[in-house]
Structure formats: structure tokens, C-alpha cells
Write a protein that holds these residues in place. Structure first.
Motif, short mmCIF file in Angstrom:
data_model
loop_
_atom_site.label_atom_id
_atom_site.label_comp_id
_atom_site.label_asym_id
_atom_site.label_seq_id
_atom_site.Cartn_x
_atom_site.Cartn_y
_atom_site.Cartn_z
N GLU A 22 -6.01 -66.78 8.17
CA GLU A 22 -5.60 -65.40 7.84
C GLU A 22 -5.86 -65.08 6.36
O GLU A 22 -5.93 -63.92 5.97
N GLY A 63 -12.13 -70.52 -1.30
CA GLY A 63 -11.92 -71.23 -2.57
C GLY A 63 -10.47 -71.26 -3.00
O GLY A 63 -9.55 -71.06 -2.19
N ASN A 64 -10.27 -71.50 -4.26
CA ASN A 64 -8.91 -71.62 -4.77
C ASN A 64 -8.12 -70.33 -4.52
O ASN A 64 -8.64 -69.23 -4.72
N VAL A 82 -4.63 -80.43 -7.92
CA VAL A 82 -6.05 -80.04 -7.89
C VAL A 82 -6.88 -81.19 -8.46
O VAL A 82 -7.88 -81.63 -7.87
N LEU A 86 -9.68 -83.65 -6.72
CA LEU A 86 -11.05 -83.81 -7.23
C LEU A 86 -11.35 -85.29 -7.51
O LEU A 86 -12.46 -85.76 -7.26
N GLY A 106 -16.48 -70.75 -4.44
CA GLY A 106 -15.83 -71.52 -5.50
C GLY A 106 -15.76 -73.00 -5.16
O GLY A 106 -16.76 -73.63 -4.80
N VAL A 107 -14.54 -73.55 -5.25
CA VAL A 107 -14.38 -74.98 -5.01
C VAL A 107 -14.79 -75.37 -3.58
O VAL A 107 -15.16 -76.52 -3.33
N GLU A 138 -16.64 -75.87 -12.00
CA GLU A 138 -15.68 -76.98 -11.85
C GLU A 138 -16.19 -78.01 -10.85
O GLU A 138 -17.30 -77.86 -10.33
N LYS A 248 -6.91 -55.54 -4.96
CA LYS A 248 -7.97 -55.01 -4.07
C LYS A 248 -8.93 -54.07 -4.77
O LYS A 248 -9.58 -53.24 -4.15
#
Ligand SMILES: CC(C)(COP(=O)(O)OP(=O)(O)OC[C@H]1O[C@@H](n2cnc3c(N)ncnc32)[C@H](O)[C@@H]1OP(=O)(O)O)[C@@H](O)C(=O)NCCC(=O)NCCSC(=O)/C=C1/CC=CC=CO1
Length: 250
Positions: A22, A63-64, A82, A86, A106-107, A138, A248
Motif C-alpha cells: 500500500e 526506496g527509503n 539502515v 547495508l 533509491g536504495v 548510498e 504531494k
């Protein structure tokens, strides 16, 4: 284990799924911790031969979690899970397979650079939006991405953060095999089964041989990026972008 990470272990294959569809499987601090714990557990369990990372629903992950970015910037100690994830990811000794559909932002995109094999559906879009967010690359992507795709392509991808579709990712060598949507897990499982049937000590030693020459550079990149990343999180450039997304406006 948080409800947002599901784990299934069957016939020597551990499947870790981001399970927050979601919110496009945006990754929270609790999810990093659960992933890190699950990888540590797998490393110690001789019955687990291969790990698959995937996502529930149409997207791998956005991602994050941006709310967490805002929170971490006030409470930097929340960054620990985090970093722990990693570390677990970069030092993982068993074969790691990435299985991606839809968005990988992202990640979620950079963690694929650490996988030994990556399977993506044709609807996959990889995005590296760090600079747009006022951040820096990152997960050692500043080291790994140019090694995989070359400096100029990596520069373009990291500066402009434009989506890289599955076909382009395949051509650039970021992906092993493409498949139709909803078929990537099945394909990944087939390769995981094949890997789990190989002589396990030879598999572990071979992965180590492939990775041993870069591990120090990867750890150094993680540290260098991490130091700068923490400062960037509290910068007004980044804070404005986080608020923009959450309101938004983006
Ligand atoms: C392009 C998108 C991925 C998908 O767009 P769309 O299909 O229009 O879906 P949305 O309506 O935007 O999203 C559905 C709901 O999910 C919420 N959501 C999506 N992504 C996130 C997120 N990352 N954090 C929090 N919440 C998220 C969204 O608000 C909607 O919620 P509601 O239904 O309640 O309104 C698009 O979603 C998108 O661009 N998302 C943000 C992508 C992003 O910028 N991610 C951060 C990447 S940077 C990163 O991962 C970096 C690091 C750095 C260092 C170390 C370790 C980790 O990560």
C-alpha cells in the motif's frame, strides 16, 4: 520480524519479501532491521543455501520511507538499522538473488548492485533520485554503479535520476535475465534451486573469490557516503524535497 517483511524458507531457499504494497513497499527502519536480522540468521543456518530478495505486489520498492528520512534527521541514532542492513548486505556470503518488478527506487535500486544475480520483469523502472532529493548516492553505489555501467552512464543516472527501464538495465549489465511481469519470482526460484544443488562449499568460496578484491573499496565507499549522507539529510535542500513529496507537490 515486522509484518512488513515476510520470510519463507523452503528447500534451502530463503525468500525475503518487502511487504508493504500500500506504500509501494517503502522501506522503514523496522524493515531494515528485520532484513538485517534475517540475513544474519541465514548466514548461520547451514540449511539455507540461497537468499532471494523480492517485493509483494506490483512494485519491488519505492526506496527509503520519506517519513523516516524526516524522523532520522531529528534522531540520527535511528540510522543504525539502515547501516546494519547495508553491512549485512555487502558482507553476505551466500548467493543473493534480486527479483524486481515495477518501481525500484533509491536504495531499492542500489541494493540490486550487491546481488549476485538479478531478474527483472519488463515493466521494471530503476531510479536513482538522490541528487533530486538533495542527497548523495548510498549503499556504495558511487563505487559499484560506475564499475558496472561505466562512469558516464553512472554519472547521468545518478545526476538526473531518470528512470532506467528493464531493457536498458539489461543492456547495461545490471540485470541477468528479463521476464514478463509476475514471472520474476518463479524465474529467480529456478536459478536459486540450481544454485542450491551445487556443491555448497565451492559456491561460497567462488562468491568470495569474485568479491574479495572489491570488498574493502565497498566498505570505504559505504563509510564515505554515510558521512556525507547524514549531513545531507538535515540540509534544507533535502528537507524541502521530503516535505514536497509528502505534501504531494512532487
Ligand atoms: C514513483 C513512485 C514510486 C510511485 O508513484 P505512484 O504510483 O503515483 O504511487 P504513490 O501514490 O506516489 O504512492 C502510493 C502510496 O505510497 C506512499 N509512498 C510511496 N513511496 C513512498 C516513500 N518512499 N516513502 C513514504 N511513502 C511512500 C505514497 O505517499 C502513497 O501514500 P498514500 O496512498 O497514503 O497517499 C512514487 O511513490 C515515488 O516517487 N515515491 C518516492 C520515491 C523516493 O523518493 N524514494 C526515496 C529514495 S532515496 C533512498 O532510498 C535512499 C536511501 C539512502 C541511504 C541509505 C539507505 C536507504 O535509502
Amino acid at each position: 520480524m515486522t509484518e512488513h517483511i515476510s520470510e519463507k524458507v523452503e528447500q534451502g531457499i530463503q525468500i525475503l519479501s518487502l511487504n508493504r504494497p500500500e506504500k509501494k513497499n517503502a522501506i522503514t527502519v523496522d524493515m531494515y532491521q528485520a532484513l538485517s536480522d534475517a540475513l544474519h540468521h541465514a548466514e548461520l543456518d547451514d540449511d539455507i543455501k540461497v537468499t532471494i530478495l523480492t517485493g509483494v505486489g506490483p512494485d519491488f520498492s519505492s526506496g527509503n520511507d520519506i517519513n523516516d528520512f524526516l524522523e532520522i534527521s531529528h534522531t540520527p541514532e535511528k540510522m543504525a538499522p539502515v547501516m546494519s542492513f547495508l553491512q549485512a548486505l555487502t558482507s553476505y556470503k551466500k548467493p543473493l538473488i534480486g527479483c524486481v518488478e515495477g518501481w525500484a527506487v533509491g536504495v531499492a535500486a542500489t541494493m540490486m548492485l550487491h546481488c549476485d544475480m538479478v531478474f527483472t520483469a519488463r515493466n521494471t523502472q530503476f531510479v536513482f533520485p538522490f541528487v533530486q532529493l538533495g542527497l548523495v548516492p548510498e549503499a556504495a553505489s558511487s563505487f559499484l554503479l560506475p564499475r558496472i555501467v561505466g562512469h558516464q552512464k553512472a554519472f547521468e543516472m545518478l545526476m538526473f535520476g531518470e528512470p532506467i527501464d528493464a531493457e536498458m538495465a539489461y543492456q547495461l549489465g545490471m540485470v541477468n535475465h528479463l521476464c514478463e511481469p509476475k514471472e520474476s519470482l518463479c524465474l529467480a526460484q529456478k536459478y536459486a534451486e540450481r544454485l542450491s544443488e551445487l556443491p555448497s562449499e565451492a559456491v561460497l568460496l567462488s562468491k568470495d573469490l569474485l568479491k574479495c578484491r572489491t570488498i574493502d573499496d565497498i566498505q570505504m565507499a559505504l563509510m564515505r557516503e554515510g558521512r556525507i549522507f547524514k549531513d545531507r539529510l538535515v540540509s534544507s535542500e533535502a528537507q524541502d524535497q521530503f516535505r514536497r513529496f509528502l505534501s504531494k507537490e512532487a
